[in-house]
Design a protein around this motif. Structure first.
Motif, mmCIF file in Angstrom:
data_model
loop_
_atom_site.group_PDB
_atom_site.id
_atom_site.type_symbol
_atom_site.label_atom_id
_atom_site.label_comp_id
_atom_site.label_asym_id
_atom_site.label_seq_id
_atom_site.Cartn_x
_atom_site.Cartn_y
_atom_site.Cartn_z
ATOM 1 N N THR A 48 0.842 -1.191 0.000
ATOM 2 C CA THR A 48 0.000 0.000 0.000
ATOM 3 C C THR A 48 0.878 1.243 0.000
ATOM 4 O O THR A 48 2.094 1.173 0.146
ATOM 5 N N GLN A 49 0.252 2.385 -0.166
ATOM 6 C CA GLN A 49 0.927 3.662 0.006
ATOM 7 C C GLN A 49 0.342 4.348 1.225
ATOM 8 O O GLN A 49 -0.871 4.395 1.396
ATOM 9 N N THR A 50 1.219 4.865 2.067
ATOM 10 C CA THR A 50 0.765 5.576 3.250
ATOM 11 C C THR A 50 0.331 6.983 2.863
ATOM 12 O O THR A 50 0.472 7.405 1.719
ATOM 13 N N GLY A 51 -0.172 7.707 3.860
ATOM 14 C CA GLY A 51 -0.594 9.076 3.615
ATOM 15 C C GLY A 51 0.534 9.979 3.156
ATOM 16 O O GLY A 51 0.308 11.022 2.566
ATOM 17 N N SER A 52 1.779 9.580 3.417
ATOM 18 C CA SER A 52 2.938 10.355 2.962
ATOM 19 C C SER A 52 3.452 9.845 1.622
ATOM 20 O O SER A 52 4.549 10.193 1.203
ATOM 21 N N CYS A 53 2.661 8.983 0.954
ATOM 22 C CA CYS A 53 2.994 8.447 -0.372
ATOM 23 C C CYS A 53 4.253 7.588 -0.344
ATOM 24 O O CYS A 53 4.991 7.522 -1.333
ATOM 25 N N ILE A 54 4.499 6.940 0.778
ATOM 26 C CA ILE A 54 5.616 6.010 0.897
ATOM 27 C C ILE A 54 5.076 4.595 0.717
ATOM 28 O O ILE A 54 4.224 4.153 1.486
ATOM 29 N N PRO A 55 5.534 3.850 -0.304
ATOM 30 C CA PRO A 55 5.084 2.466 -0.468
ATOM 31 C C PRO A 55 5.511 1.630 0.738
ATOM 32 O O PRO A 55 6.627 1.762 1.241
ATOM 33 N N THR A 189 0.255 7.106 9.309
ATOM 34 C CA THR A 189 0.402 8.185 8.332
ATOM 35 C C THR A 189 1.647 8.003 7.476
ATOM 36 O O THR A 189 1.736 8.581 6.395
ATOM 37 N N SER A 191 4.658 9.057 8.334
ATOM 38 C CA SER A 191 5.573 10.185 8.511
ATOM 39 C C SER A 191 6.972 9.740 8.916
ATOM 40 O O SER A 191 7.977 10.266 8.420
ATOM 41 N N ALA A 194 8.632 8.073 5.964
ATOM 42 C CA ALA A 194 8.961 9.080 4.959
ATOM 43 C C ALA A 194 10.235 9.827 5.331
ATOM 44 O O ALA A 194 11.107 10.070 4.485
ATOM 45 N N ALA A 219 -5.302 6.331 6.554
ATOM 46 C CA ALA A 219 -3.955 6.902 6.612
ATOM 47 C C ALA A 219 -3.726 7.724 7.859
ATOM 48 O O ALA A 219 -2.596 7.837 8.333
#
Length: 225
Positions: A48-55, A189, A191, A194, A219
């Motif tokens: 998945t991708q987290t809210g910080s767009c980190i796979p 999230t 964070s 990230a 997220a």
């Protein structure tokens, strides 16, 4: 050995790390019911991708008995749970990330938090997962600033601000040009992951892929760091 194991089971009956039901030592640390019924993020949902767009790869959802178990592990001294968690995480890494990394590392605690807790839960999880994968761990990050717990800081923006500048790479030559698998226990999230990814990339890592035992469905929900 079987007699000794039976006597230990009688004197100190082991419990499932998730539901706390009594188990036989031959069953391991997860009871048959939980093995079948854990709230899993199967298939594509594992990645998945987290809210910080980190796979991030995560095999379990951070809810129900999984959440209760991880809170005992993280905050109430159940460090031995890592032995049960490691193979679960290793299975997800094998399914989703096999052949995509050169070394495995983890998100470390600060010295102050380590003294307070007595162990680094992400390190123990990463070590157990690496053992199950037949790999070795490589220390890469150092947490140089003790920050407020991420779980108490509020939303994604507050968490990003809280964690900024908290990590360094003391020996960048270890990671220069390497593809890194970064392990943490819980991702919400994203964070923390990230920030660690940013620091590793700035120090010369070619790629950073992330894995955690559990993730929140939303997220912004739950607890991380």
């Amino acid at each position: 050995m079987r007699l000794i194991a039976a006597l230990l089971d009688l004197l100190y009956p082991p419990r499932c790390v998730f539901c706390r039901a009594f188990v036989q030592s031959s069953e391991g640390m997860v009871c048959p019911a939980c093995s079948a019924d854990l709230v899993r993020a199967d298939g594509e949902a594992e990645q998945t991708q987290t809210g910080s767009c980190i796979p991030c790869v995560a095999p379990l959802y951070y809810e129900g008995n999984v959440k209760k178990s991880l809170r005992r592990y993280k905050f109430h001294g159940a460090s031995h749970y890592a032995g049960a968690y490691g193979p679960i995480l290793a299975g997800a890494v094998t399914r989703q990330l096999e052949g995509t990394y050169d070394l495995i590392t983890w998100v470390p605690l600060s010295r102050a938090r380590l003294r307070e807790r007595g162990y680094d839960q992400a390190l123990l999880l990463a070590r157990a997962a690496a053992d199950a994968l037949g790999e070795r761990l490589t220390p890469t990050l150092k947490k140089v600033r003790n920050v407020q717990r991420q779980s108490t800081t509020g939303g994604a923006e507050a968490r990003r601000s809280n964690i900024a500048g908290a990590y360094q790479v003391p020996e960048p030559e270890r990671i220069r040009g390497k593809r890194i698998l970064l392990i943490d226990d819980i991702v919400t999230t994203g964070s923390t992951l990230a920030e660690c990814t940013r620091v590793l990339r700035a120090a010369g890592a070619a790629e950073v892929r992330c894995a955690a035992l559990a993730r929140a469905r939303g997220a912004e929900a739950g607890e991380s760091g």
